[in-house]
Design a protein around this motif. Structure first.
Motif, PDB file in Angstrom:
ATOM      1  N   GLY A  81     -54.798  28.999  30.572  1.00 48.27           N
ATOM      2  CA  GLY A  81     -53.883  29.076  31.711  1.00 48.27           C
ATOM      3  C   GLY A  81     -52.825  30.139  31.573  1.00 48.27           C
ATOM      4  N   GLN A  82     -52.352  30.358  30.357  1.00 46.69           N
ATOM      5  CA  GLN A  82     -51.311  31.371  30.163  1.00 46.69           C
ATOM      6  C   GLN A  82     -51.866  32.772  30.449  1.00 46.69           C
ATOM      7  N   LEU A  83     -53.110  33.010  30.049  1.00 48.80           N
ATOM      8  CA  LEU A  83     -53.730  34.295  30.363  1.00 48.80           C
ATOM      9  C   LEU A  83     -53.977  34.422  31.864  1.00 48.80           C
ATOM     10  N   ALA A  84     -54.388  33.331  32.500  1.00 50.32           N
ATOM     11  CA  ALA A  84     -54.585  33.351  33.953  1.00 50.32           C
ATOM     12  C   ALA A  84     -53.263  33.676  34.645  1.00 50.32           C
ATOM     13  N   ASP A  85     -52.178  33.062  34.178  1.00 50.36           N
ATOM     14  CA  ASP A  85     -50.858  33.351  34.754  1.00 50.36           C
ATOM     15  C   ASP A  85     -50.484  34.814  34.548  1.00 50.36           C
ATOM     16  N   SER A  86     -50.769  35.336  33.365  1.00 55.37           N
ATOM     17  CA  SER A  86     -50.470  36.754  33.095  1.00 55.37           C
ATOM     18  C   SER A  86     -51.262  37.655  34.030  1.00 55.37           C
ATOM     19  N   LEU A  87     -52.532  37.324  34.218  1.00 51.85           N
ATOM     20  CA  LEU A  87     -53.363  38.096  35.142  1.00 51.85           C
ATOM     21  C   LEU A  87     -52.765  38.062  36.544  1.00 51.85           C
ATOM     22  N   GLY A  88     -52.365  36.878  36.997  1.00 51.69           N
ATOM     23  CA  GLY A  88     -51.755  36.763  38.323  1.00 51.69           C
ATOM     24  C   GLY A  88     -50.501  37.596  38.458  1.00 51.69           C
ATOM     25  N   ARG A  89     -49.634  37.529  37.465  1.00 50.81           N
ATOM     26  CA  ARG A  89     -48.387  38.308  37.501  1.00 50.81           C
ATOM     27  C   ARG A  89     -48.666  39.806  37.528  1.00 50.81           C
ATOM     28  N   MET A  90     -49.589  40.241  36.685  1.00 54.71           N
ATOM     29  CA  MET A  90     -49.929  41.674  36.647  1.00 54.71           C
ATOM     30  C   MET A  90     -50.515  42.127  37.981  1.00 54.71           C
ATOM     31  N   TYR A  91     -51.380  41.305  38.544  1.00 56.70           N
ATOM     32  CA  TYR A  91     -52.023  41.669  39.806  1.00 56.70           C
ATOM     33  C   TYR A  91     -50.987  41.801  40.913  1.00 56.70           C
ATOM     34  N   VAL A  92     -50.042  40.869  40.938  1.00 57.40           N
ATOM     35  CA  VAL A  92     -48.988  40.907  41.955  1.00 57.40           C
ATOM     36  C   VAL A  92     -48.121  42.149  41.779  1.00 57.40           C
ATOM     37  N   ARG A  93     -47.780  42.485  40.550  1.00 52.64           N
ATOM     38  CA  ARG A  93     -46.910  43.640  40.297  1.00 52.64           C
ATOM     39  C   ARG A  93     -47.567  44.974  40.629  1.00 52.64           C
ATOM     40  N   GLU A  94     -48.868  45.060  40.394  1.00 45.26           N
ATOM     41  CA  GLU A  94     -49.526  46.362  40.451  1.00 45.26           C
ATOM     42  C   GLU A  94     -50.362  46.629  41.692  1.00 45.26           C
ATOM     43  N   ARG A  95     -50.670  45.596  42.449  1.00 48.88           N
ATOM     44  CA  ARG A  95     -51.554  45.778  43.589  1.00 48.88           C
ATOM     45  C   ARG A  95     -50.808  45.619  44.903  1.00 48.88           C
ATOM     46  N   PRO A  96     -51.281  46.279  45.956  1.00 43.17           N
ATOM     47  CA  PRO A  96     -50.623  46.168  47.261  1.00 43.17           C
ATOM     48  C   PRO A  96     -50.649  44.724  47.788  1.00 43.17           C
ATOM     49  N   GLY A  97     -49.665  44.410  48.617  1.00 40.75           N
ATOM     50  CA  GLY A  97     -49.517  43.061  49.146  1.00 40.75           C
ATOM     51  C   GLY A  97     -50.761  42.503  49.805  1.00 40.75           C
ATOM     52  N   ARG A  98     -51.432  43.308  50.595  1.00 36.71           N
ATOM     53  CA  ARG A  98     -52.642  42.839  51.290  1.00 36.71           C
ATOM     54  C   ARG A  98     -53.722  42.430  50.285  1.00 36.71           C
ATOM     55  N   THR A  99     -53.844  43.175  49.207  1.00 36.02           N
ATOM     56  CA  THR A  99     -54.826  42.873  48.170  1.00 36.02           C
ATOM     57  C   THR A  99     -54.476  41.567  47.469  1.00 36.02           C
ATOM     58  N   VAL A 100     -53.192  41.362  47.226  1.00 32.68           N
ATOM     59  CA  VAL A 100     -52.731  40.116  46.601  1.00 32.68           C
ATOM     60  C   VAL A 100     -53.038  38.925  47.511  1.00 32.68           C
ATOM     61  N   ILE A 101     -52.824  39.091  48.798  1.00 34.70           N
ATOM     62  CA  ILE A 101     -53.131  38.025  49.754  1.00 34.70           C
ATOM     63  C   ILE A 101     -54.631  37.722  49.739  1.00 34.70           C
ATOM     64  N   GLN A 102     -55.447  38.765  49.663  1.00 37.56           N
ATOM     65  CA  GLN A 102     -56.894  38.557  49.605  1.00 37.56           C
ATOM     66  C   GLN A 102     -57.283  37.785  48.338  1.00 37.56           C
ATOM     67  N   MET A 103     -56.639  38.085  47.216  1.00 40.75           N
ATOM     68  CA  MET A 103     -56.914  37.338  45.988  1.00 40.75           C
ATOM     69  C   MET A 103     -56.533  35.871  46.170  1.00 40.75           C
ATOM     70  N   ALA A 104     -55.369  35.629  46.756  1.00 42.98           N
ATOM     71  CA  ALA A 104     -54.919  34.253  46.982  1.00 42.98           C
ATOM     72  C   ALA A 104     -55.889  33.502  47.892  1.00 42.98           C
ATOM     73  N   LEU A 105     -56.368  34.149  48.926  1.00 42.02           N
ATOM     74  CA  LEU A 105     -57.351  33.513  49.813  1.00 42.02           C
ATOM     75  C   LEU A 105     -58.634  33.178  49.060  1.00 42.02           C
ATOM     76  N   GLU A 106     -59.036  34.070  48.193  1.00 40.05           N
ATOM     77  CA  GLU A 106     -60.243  33.835  47.392  1.00 40.05           C
ATOM     78  C   GLU A 106     -60.054  32.633  46.469  1.00 40.05           C
ATOM     79  N   LEU A 107     -58.885  32.529  45.851  1.00 41.01           N
ATOM     80  CA  LEU A 107     -58.597  31.359  45.014  1.00 41.01           C
ATOM     81  C   LEU A 107     -58.644  30.078  45.853  1.00 41.01           C
TER      82      LEU A 107
END
Length: 101
Positions: free
Chosen positions: A52-78
């Motif tokens: 879970g800690q690695l999953a959280d790190s992945l989520g944080r990195m993705y949010v910091r580095e990717r555009p908002g629309r892409t982050v929303i698409q990841m959240a929808l996929e989850l």
């Protein structure tokens, strides 16, 4: 999606082997290349593998580095993969941290 699952399994193995900094570095490198679906698959794989800690790190990195629309698409996929709490957490991170535009 097998590549994302395999990648996440490799990162988890690094973590289990005590090579945490290598695991985090691998995540950091991959974030720039992951599609939203691949990021969600890797997240699910890490979370399901009790990393879970690695999953959280992945989520944080993705949010910091990717555009908002892409982050929303990841959240929808989850969400679509039966992880609405995790999708919500990603969206909250996006609001807190702010994604690049």
């Amino acid at each position: 999606m097998r590549a994302a699952e395999s990648f996440a399994a490799t990162v988890a193995e690094l973590d289990r082997g005590g090579r945490v900094s290598e695991a985090v570095a691998a995540l950091s490198d991959a974030v720039g290349f992951f599609t939203p679906v691949e990021a969600a698959v890797a997240y699910v794989t890490l979370e399901g593998g009790r990393r879970g800690q690695l999953a959280d790190s992945l989520g944080r990195m993705y949010v910091r580095e990717r555009p908002g629309r892409t982050v929303i698409q990841m959240a929808l996929e989850l969400h679509d993969r039966g992880m609405p709490a995790e999708a919500n957490a990603i969206l909250r991170l996006a609001v807190e941290i702010g994604a690049p535009e």
